[in-house]
Design an enzyme around this catalytic site. Sequence first.
Site, PDB file in Angstrom:
ATOM      1  CB  SER A   1     -12.294  15.139  -1.495  1.00 43.98           C
ATOM      2  OG  SER A   1     -11.924  13.935  -2.313  1.00 43.98           O
TER       3      SER A   1
ATOM      4  CE  LYS B   1      -9.069  11.665  -2.315  1.00 45.94           C
ATOM      5  NZ  LYS B   1      -9.502  13.034  -1.986  1.00 45.94           N
TER       6      LYS B   1
END
Length: 588
Positions: A387, A191
């Site tokens: 995402s 991430k």
Amino acid sequence: MKDFLKYMLATIAGILCLGIFAFISSLMMMITVAAAGSQKPTLEDNSVLHISLNGSIEERCAEDPFAAFMGKDEMQTQGLDDLLAAIKVAKDNDDVKGIYLDGGTLSADFATLQELRKALLDFKQSKKFIIAYADSYMQSAYYIASVADKVYCNPSGIVDWHGIAAQPIFFKDLLEKLGVKMQVFKVGTYKSAVEPYILTQMSDANREQVQAYISDIWQCICHDVSASRKVHVDSLNAMADRYVTLAAAEVHVKNHLVDSLSYIDGVRAKLRSLTGEDEVTLVEAAEMARLYEPGKAKEQVAVYYAQGSIVDEATSNPFGGSESEIVGSKVVSDLDKLANDDDVKAVVLRINSGGGSAYASEQMWHAIQLLKAKKPVVVSMSGMAASGGYYMSCGADYIFAEPGTLTGSIGIFGMIPDATGLLTDKLGLHFDVVKTNASSDFGATGRPFNAEESQAMQNHINRGYALFLKRVADGRGMKTEQVDAIAQGRVWTGNQALRIKLVDKLGTLDDAVAEAARRAKVKDFTVAAYPAKASWMDNLLDKASGDDYMQRKVHTLLGVYYRPLVFATSYDGKPSVQARIMFEPNFK
């Protein structure tokens, strides 16, 4: 004195009359242009579709009948929907003899370029011509132009062919100089959205994923150009390694990147020869797109466009103006209307988003499940559906992506600035508090999180990630452990996502519409786009807005710094959970 007053009053009266005349003339021009914009154009029998490979391409552009009067700067943004519609008209209309690709500097994501290129390849089935010309081709423009029957270049021009590089920018040291430190809570080894604020270079995991997806995209680009130009992929890579961009134009002919060198008058002569006419009528894509008929049947396959950052409610940024946003509350309302519209038999969600608010993503996921209970829902991924964009997608009946789509990035984070160094150490501000409970001042300005608050925030992020995994697992028919193995915030291309079952098939928006119609068992249908485009009046008022003007100027000035800095300065002090890809891939 009387003469002075007489002349002054006469001057004032003249100015007023001139102002009234200018206002009435402008109003009449607006009415005339708007009326002309509402009428469908007619094509002459020697028409050629003119596609400008300059400026930028977005999913959709607002109606703008005044564009021709606004100058070059206002013509820089084109809608992919208009380009695709225009190509369909050009393919089927006998009055259109071919397509002229006018190359230059083009900005668009890789999936958009791939979809446009596929449309041009489909057009070639009509046996009509496509020729391309540019003084200089930037790489993205050349990728599109390479599909042409003949590619021409100015004798002093260049062909930019250099490969792909990703150059993220890191703000950690800048923030430290300002006295700001980012407190980060995240789940996902890959991430990377938080990295620009806490690191000064890529983490090893981020470098690994970026190398993997830019290599995959570049391989696709080379394969496509190789097929069109009959140049081996190894040769294309060798050219990129040798800085062929800076070579003399004759070298591009020798390397078979272009067919011949010519000035613009030579290309005009070629167009006259191909059409068999002394005068060639070039028709702009936005104009020709108005002739496209998406069907006249009562039954609809709705295409719902969702583009931009995902937010709970519409926002504004500190520099003025606003960019494209997927507003969770509005999408939920819109999808409810589509679910209850008996004429809408299936829905295609056209998603181009790197994510945003995890809360809004969850709310839209739920709305999509309610919609899916009543009619088929198919997702068509554009440049990004990552995402929060993937959160929206994962529960659909079927998912299409382009090979160059960036998707996945299944992970969430929270990032809260600690401005103690700025407010207290630099500005001399001090804060105190009186409270009733331990958590009464949670997220307060003027101090960092304590250990208990940090743990509570991380637990909150962990639960959000677990829910994200479950949504994906349920939607894709997988176990959460399987999803976790390919999640961890990692970004995948459409090609890669197909192999790990995050998407079902590679294909275009048209492919997604066809699949939705098949699932709804409708054959005669109209393709209807939602939400409606902004009207020409809304667009005119938007362009006249000082805030929008300031935003565009600041965006131009800051370039790749714009989105990260807007995000970093948009916090109101409340913890925010984000399901978001990196802010600016910054491809070169």
